[in-house]
Design a protein around this motif. Structure first.
Motif, PDB file in Angstrom:
ATOM      1  N   SER A  81       1.582  -2.068   1.450  1.00 24.37           N
ATOM      2  CA  SER A  81       2.417  -0.889   1.735  1.00 24.37           C
ATOM      3  C   SER A  81       3.340  -1.211   2.907  1.00 24.37           C
ATOM      4  N   GLY A  82       4.160  -2.216   2.705  1.00 18.02           N
ATOM      5  CA  GLY A  82       5.085  -2.623   3.756  1.00 18.02           C
ATOM      6  C   GLY A  82       4.424  -3.458   4.834  1.00 18.02           C
ATOM      7  N   ASP A  83       3.248  -4.018   4.541  1.00 22.30           N
ATOM      8  CA  ASP A  83       2.540  -4.819   5.537  1.00 22.30           C
ATOM      9  C   ASP A  83       3.221  -6.170   5.732  1.00 22.30           C
ATOM     10  N   VAL A  84       3.103  -6.672   6.935  1.00 18.81           N
ATOM     11  CA  VAL A  84       3.633  -7.985   7.282  1.00 18.81           C
ATOM     12  C   VAL A  84       2.701  -9.046   6.703  1.00 18.81           C
ATOM     13  N   TYR A  85       3.263 -10.149   6.232  1.00 15.08           N
ATOM     14  CA  TYR A  85       2.428 -11.229   5.719  1.00 15.08           C
ATOM     15  C   TYR A  85       3.069 -12.568   6.023  1.00 15.08           C
ATOM     16  N   LYS A  86       2.232 -13.597   5.952  1.00 18.52           N
ATOM     17  CA  LYS A  86       2.732 -14.967   6.015  1.00 18.52           C
ATOM     18  C   LYS A  86       2.084 -15.738   4.882  1.00 18.52           C
ATOM     19  N   ILE A  94      -1.479 -13.988   3.940  1.00 18.66           N
ATOM     20  CA  ILE A  94      -2.307 -13.240   4.881  1.00 18.66           C
ATOM     21  C   ILE A  94      -1.519 -11.996   5.268  1.00 18.66           C
ATOM     22  N   TYR A  95      -2.063 -10.842   4.927  1.00 19.38           N
ATOM     23  CA  TYR A  95      -1.465  -9.572   5.313  1.00 19.38           C
ATOM     24  C   TYR A  95      -2.127  -9.096   6.603  1.00 19.38           C
ATOM     25  N   ALA A  96      -1.329  -8.521   7.497  1.00 19.47           N
ATOM     26  CA  ALA A  96      -1.859  -8.026   8.766  1.00 19.47           C
ATOM     27  C   ALA A  96      -1.399  -6.587   8.988  1.00 19.47           C
ATOM     28  N   TYR A  97      -2.331  -5.755   9.412  1.00 27.34           N
ATOM     29  CA  TYR A  97      -2.039  -4.372   9.797  1.00 27.34           C
ATOM     30  C   TYR A  97      -3.146  -3.912  10.733  1.00 27.34           C
ATOM     31  N   TYR A  98      -2.941  -2.765  11.354  1.00 22.15           N
ATOM     32  CA  TYR A  98      -3.990  -2.266  12.245  1.00 22.15           C
ATOM     33  C   TYR A  98      -4.087  -0.752  12.165  1.00 22.15           C
ATOM     34  N   TYR A  99      -5.264  -0.264  12.538  1.00 24.56           N
ATOM     35  CA  TYR A  99      -5.531   1.160  12.682  1.00 24.56           C
ATOM     36  C   TYR A  99      -5.754   1.443  14.161  1.00 24.56           C
ATOM     37  N   GLN A 120     -18.784  13.149  28.190  1.00 26.00           N
ATOM     38  CA  GLN A 120     -18.092  12.405  27.149  1.00 26.00           C
ATOM     39  C   GLN A 120     -16.778  11.841  27.664  1.00 26.00           C
ATOM     40  N   MET A 121     -16.518  10.609  27.269  1.00 25.00           N
ATOM     41  CA  MET A 121     -15.242   9.955  27.566  1.00 25.00           C
ATOM     42  C   MET A 121     -14.548   9.656  26.247  1.00 25.00           C
ATOM     43  N   ASN A 122     -13.248   9.807  26.235  1.00 25.05           N
ATOM     44  CA  ASN A 122     -12.463   9.499  25.051  1.00 25.05           C
ATOM     45  C   ASN A 122     -11.961   8.070  25.191  1.00 25.05           C
ATOM     46  N   ILE A 123     -12.364   7.191  24.283  1.00 24.77           N
ATOM     47  CA  ILE A 123     -12.006   5.774  24.338  1.00 24.77           C
ATOM     48  C   ILE A 123     -11.154   5.442  23.128  1.00 24.77           C
ATOM     49  N   GLY A 124     -10.044   4.765  23.365  1.00 22.87           N
ATOM     50  CA  GLY A 124      -9.143   4.377  22.279  1.00 22.87           C
ATOM     51  C   GLY A 124      -9.442   2.975  21.781  1.00 22.87           C
ATOM     52  N   TYR A 125      -9.307   2.788  20.493  1.00 22.20           N
ATOM     53  CA  TYR A 125      -9.528   1.486  19.859  1.00 22.20           C
ATOM     54  C   TYR A 125      -8.376   1.180  18.910  1.00 22.20           C
ATOM     55  N   ASP A 126      -8.135  -0.120  18.738  1.00 24.51           N
ATOM     56  CA  ASP A 126      -7.263  -0.634  17.691  1.00 24.51           C
ATOM     57  C   ASP A 126      -8.106  -1.602  16.875  1.00 24.51           C
ATOM     58  N   VAL A 127      -7.982  -1.536  15.574  1.00 25.71           N
ATOM     59  CA  VAL A 127      -8.707  -2.447  14.686  1.00 25.71           C
ATOM     60  C   VAL A 127      -7.671  -3.194  13.868  1.00 25.71           C
ATOM     61  N   VAL A 128      -7.608  -4.506  14.072  1.00 24.90           N
ATOM     62  CA  VAL A 128      -6.646  -5.362  13.371  1.00 24.90           C
ATOM     63  C   VAL A 128      -7.341  -5.965  12.158  1.00 24.90           C
ATOM     64  N   PHE A 129      -6.697  -5.858  10.999  1.00 25.59           N
ATOM     65  CA  PHE A 129      -7.220  -6.420   9.760  1.00 25.59           C
ATOM     66  C   PHE A 129      -6.324  -7.561   9.293  1.00 25.59           C
ATOM     67  N   ASN A 130      -6.950  -8.609   8.764  1.00 20.27           N
ATOM     68  CA  ASN A 130      -6.269  -9.671   8.025  1.00 20.27           C
ATOM     69  C   ASN A 130      -6.854  -9.681   6.627  1.00 20.27           C
ATOM     70  N   ILE A 131      -6.012  -9.522   5.634  1.00 16.92           N
ATOM     71  CA  ILE A 131      -6.426  -9.551   4.232  1.00 16.92           C
ATOM     72  C   ILE A 131      -5.809 -10.792   3.589  1.00 16.92           C
ATOM     73  N   TYR A 132      -6.650 -11.680   3.073  1.00 16.43           N
ATOM     74  CA  TYR A 132      -6.206 -12.907   2.423  1.00 16.43           C
ATOM     75  C   TYR A 132      -6.080 -12.640   0.932  1.00 16.43           C
ATOM     76  N   VAL A 133      -4.930 -13.014   0.367  1.00 17.72           N
ATOM     77  CA  VAL A 133      -4.622 -12.717  -1.031  1.00 17.72           C
ATOM     78  C   VAL A 133      -4.163 -14.001  -1.712  1.00 17.72           C
ATOM     79  N   ASP A 134      -4.701 -14.262  -2.912  1.00 17.17           N
ATOM     80  CA  ASP A 134      -4.286 -15.461  -3.648  1.00 17.17           C
ATOM     81  C   ASP A 134      -2.983 -15.219  -4.405  1.00 17.17           C
ATOM     82  N   LYS A 135      -2.577 -16.187  -5.201  1.00 17.80           N
ATOM     83  CA  LYS A 135      -1.296 -16.107  -5.925  1.00 17.80           C
ATOM     84  C   LYS A 135      -1.269 -14.982  -6.954  1.00 17.80           C
ATOM     85  N   ASP A 136      -2.446 -14.556  -7.424  1.00 24.55           N
ATOM     86  CA  ASP A 136      -2.535 -13.474  -8.405  1.00 24.55           C
ATOM     87  C   ASP A 136      -2.670 -12.110  -7.742  1.00 24.55           C
TER      88      ASP A 136
END
Length: 149
Positions: A81-86, A94-99, A120-136
Motif C-alpha cells: 500500500s505504497g510501502d517503500v521497498y528495495k 524487502i518492504y519496510a513500514y512502521y506502526y 500510569q505512564m504513557n509510553i510511545g512505541y514505533d514498530v518497524v516491519f520488514n516483509i521479504y517478498v519473492d518474485k511471485d
C-alpha cells in the motif's frame, strides 16, 4: 549603548549560524542507520522515506507482531500500500513500514498495606516491519523491531 546592542545582535547571529548536532540522516528519523545491525547480528532495513501505517492500539500492533513471528504471513500474497521497498540481487523485495502507538504502563508498587498504588505512564512505541517478498509476490520472511520513543 548602541555598540553593545550591535555586538549582542552579532553574537546571537553567530550562535544561530553555528553547527548543530547531526544525526545519521540516512535511517529512521536520523537516529538509526538505514541498514541497522545490532550486537547479536540482527539486521533490519529502516529507510528514511518509509511510511507509517495507521496509528493503532497496542493490542492490534501486538497481534501483527505475533502473526509475523508465528509465520502466519509466510506464503501469503503481499499487497503493498505504497510501502517503500528495495530489490536484492536475487530478486527478493524487502518492504519496510512502521506502526506507532502509545501504551499506558503501570509504574510503581501496588501495596495496599502501605496505601501505595501504581501510577500510569504513557509510553510511545514505533514498530518497524520488514516483509521479504519473492518474485511471485509471496511473503517468504517477516522481521520487526519495537523501538521505545
Amino acid at each position: 549603548m548602541y555598540k553593545n546592542i550591535a555586538l549582542l545582535c552579532v553574537f546571537v547571529l553567530l550562535c544561530a549560524c553555528g553547527p548543530l548536532p547531526q544525526y545519521n540522516k540516512s535511517g529512521l528519523w536520523g537516529k538509526y542507520p538505514e541498514n541497522f545491525v545490532d550486537s547479536d547480528g540482527f539486521t533490519l532495513w529502516m529507510p528514511s522515506n518509509m511510511h507509517a501505517r495507521q496509528g493503532m492500539y497496542a493490542y492490534v500492533v501486538q497481534r501483527y507482531i505475533d502473526e509475523c513471528m508465528n509465520g502466519d504471513y509466510i506464503g501469503g500474497k503481499y499487497e503493498p500500500s505504497g510501502d517503500v521497498y528495495k530489490i536484492l540481487k536475487d530478486g527478493t523485495k524487502i518492504y519496510a513500514y512502521y506502526y506507532y502507538y502509545d501504551e499506558d504502563t503501570d509504574v510503581g508498587v501496588n501495596a495496599l498495606a502501605f496505601n501505595l498504588t501504581p501510577m500510569q505512564m504513557n509510553i510511545g512505541y514505533d514498530v518497524v516491519f520488514n516483509i521479504y517478498v519473492d518474485k511471485d509476490e509471496k511473503i517468504t520472511r517477516c522481521k520487526y523491531m519495537r523501538i521505545r520513543n
